[in-house]
Enzyme design. Structure first.
Site, PDB file in Angstrom:
ATOM      1  N   ILE A  48      17.267  -6.878  -9.870  1.00 49.47           N
ATOM      2  CA  ILE A  48      16.525  -5.867  -9.122  1.00 49.47           C
ATOM      3  C   ILE A  48      15.217  -6.531  -8.688  1.00 49.47           C
ATOM      4  O   ILE A  48      14.787  -7.522  -9.273  1.00 49.47           O
ATOM      5  CB  ILE A  48      16.262  -4.575  -9.929  1.00 49.47           C
ATOM      6  N   ASP A  49      14.614  -6.009  -7.637  1.00 47.34           N
ATOM      7  CA  ASP A  49      13.405  -6.614  -7.098  1.00 47.34           C
ATOM      8  C   ASP A  49      12.312  -6.709  -8.147  1.00 47.34           C
ATOM      9  O   ASP A  49      12.208  -5.861  -9.040  1.00 47.34           O
ATOM     10  CB  ASP A  49      12.876  -5.794  -5.918  1.00 47.34           C
ATOM     11  N   LYS A  50      11.472  -7.711  -8.009  1.00 50.26           N
ATOM     12  CA  LYS A  50      10.334  -7.907  -8.909  1.00 50.26           C
ATOM     13  C   LYS A  50       9.472  -6.652  -9.015  1.00 50.26           C
ATOM     14  O   LYS A  50       9.064  -6.255 -10.111  1.00 50.26           O
ATOM     15  CB  LYS A  50       9.492  -9.083  -8.412  1.00 50.26           C
TER      16      LYS A  50
END
Length: 253
Positions: A56-58
């Site tokens: 998942i995105d940072k």
């Protein structure tokens, strides 16, 4: 649920571990920033070697699943690649959609511009599918549920932008990076405008729920990640003022 400043443990056994990560942590190595804080390295201090099966995105908070052995890793990677894993995200956006439910099927190309954003590209993009559901509006904001069927970088953010919506405080895809302030939504607010702190001032996107087949027991398992403190503060205030709560249905069951 055991918690650290960077993550909390939702579930663990000999094959898998399910974590709820805070915003700002990479799930694995970042090719643009080798020194960026990493969830896998932090968690490995507690659990030993972990195998990434998805990302998942940072800047996204919420559920991350790791395998704890090679066989579980192979099985889970196959499930993600086969699109049999069901994922649900909650996000708070500025504005209000003109639809109740929307299926977006736009090919996406990660790292498509100078800012390393994901862009829509019919000629160079990969097939990308997201189902969106409009939960309800809260004045200048709306709660939206997103179910990505593919796993492209920044997929939810790029698909929303393509439909003229942006997530609150998105530093890449939003023209307005302002967070959520109580003074903006409460009619009789008497606080100190100069020193007001936002309820949330980071990307308001949360990986809320995931469902897949356990790699050993073969049973369908489902896990939910509670909102982090900042998103929960925004949820409570918006629900109190506007009567729209993305967790109301879950809590009533």
């Amino acid at each position: 649920m055991k918690a650290t400043p960077n993550y909390s443990v939702i579930y663990s056994d000999q094959d898998i571990i399910v974590l709820n990560k805070k915003s700002g942590l990479c799930v694995a190595a970042d090719r643009y920033d080798e020194e960026a804080p990493r969830l896998d390295l932090l968690a490995q201090k507690e659990f030993g070697e972990l195998f990434a099966v998805h990302r998942i995105d940072k800047d996204t908070s919420g559920i991350v699943v790791y395998a704890r052995n090679a066989q579980a890793h192979k099985d889970l990677c196959g499930q993600f690649a086969g699109r049999s894993v069901h994922k649900i995200y909650h996000c708070l956006v500025r504005g209000r959609p003109l639809w109740q439910d929307l299926n977006v099927s736009l090919a996406l190309m990660p790292d498509g511009d100078a800012r390393h954003r994901t862009v829509v590209s019919k000629s160079h993009g990969k097939p990308s599918i997201t189902d969106f559901h409009f939960i309800g509006s809260c004045g200048p904001f709306s709660w939206i549920e997103a179910s990505p069927k593919t796993g492209r970088t920044h997929q939810i953010r790029a698909h929303l932008q393509a439909n003229n919506l942006s997530i609150v405080a998105d530093p890449l895809y939003s023209g307005n990076q302002r967070g959520v302030y109580l003074s903006e939504i409460k009619k009789r607010w008497n606080g100190d405008a100069e020193n007001e702190r936002p309820l949330i001032d980071r990307l308001a996107l949360h990986a809320w729920k995931i469902q897949f087949e356990h790699p050993t027991t073969r049973q369908t398992v489902e896990f939910t990640a509670p909102y982090p403190r900042d998103l929960e503060a925004a949820r409570k205030q918006l629900a109190k003022i506007f009567g729209v709560d993305p967790l109301a249905q879950e809590e009533s069951q």
